[in-house]
Scaffold this active site. Structure first.
Site: not given
Ligand code: AMP
Length: 130
Positions: A107, A109, A102, A34
């Site tokens: 996941h 990236h 977070e 997002i």
């Molecule tokens: P992390 O810091 O590795 O946990 O990455 C979490 C990622 O999830 C971040 O890059 C956010 O921008 C992404 N994110 C959070 N909510 C959403 C959502 N609803 N759809 C797509 N990506 C998201």
């Protein structure tokens, strides 16, 4: 840490929150981040309830492990950033709070669509500054 069924990716998996889907099979779901950090910024998540990569490595079946790795490759191909078309990308996993994670559902990236740069040299530069 136990798995939180209310995390945002669990909600996406259950279809309670929309996502810009790239790919889905029995083992993974992939969608666009997002808040993209590169031209292409995709996420690949396992369908199973795993908090982070350590949790996955300890509890996932061999089938799930293969499914996740193959899913990453399939997504890279779909996005046109895979090695077999002469491109490349960075696959990154943040693990737990110290690792900058977070959302507490494992996941990967995938960053690509441009030269993503040398991550290590950035860290060294930051160390020079601070
Ligand atoms: P992390 O810091 O590795 O946990 O990455 C979490 C990622 O999830 C971040 O890059 C956010 O921008 C992404 N994110 C959070 N909510 C959403 C959502 N609803 N759809 C797509 N990506 C998201």
């Amino acid at each position: 840490m136990s798995y939180d069924d209310n995390n945002i990716f669990a909600k996406i998996l259950r279809g309670e929150i929309p996502c810009k889907k790239i790919y889905e099979d029995d083992f993974v779901l992939s969608f666009y981040d997002i808040n993209p950090q590169k031209k292409i910024h995709a996420l690949v998540i396992p369908k199973g309830k795993y908090v982070d990569l350590d949790d996955f490595s300890q509890k996932a079946s061999s089938e799930e492990m293969v499914g996740l790795l193959k899913g990453i490759n399939t997504v890279a191909k779909k996005l046109g950033i895979s090695v077999d078309v002469g491109k490349g990308y960075r696959a990154l996993v943040n693990i737990n709070e110290d690792g900058g994670q977070e959302v507490p559902h494992l996941h990967f990236h995938l960053f690509g669509g441009e030269k993503v740069g040398k991550m290590v040299s950035w860290i060294l530069k930051l160390k020079e500054i601070f």
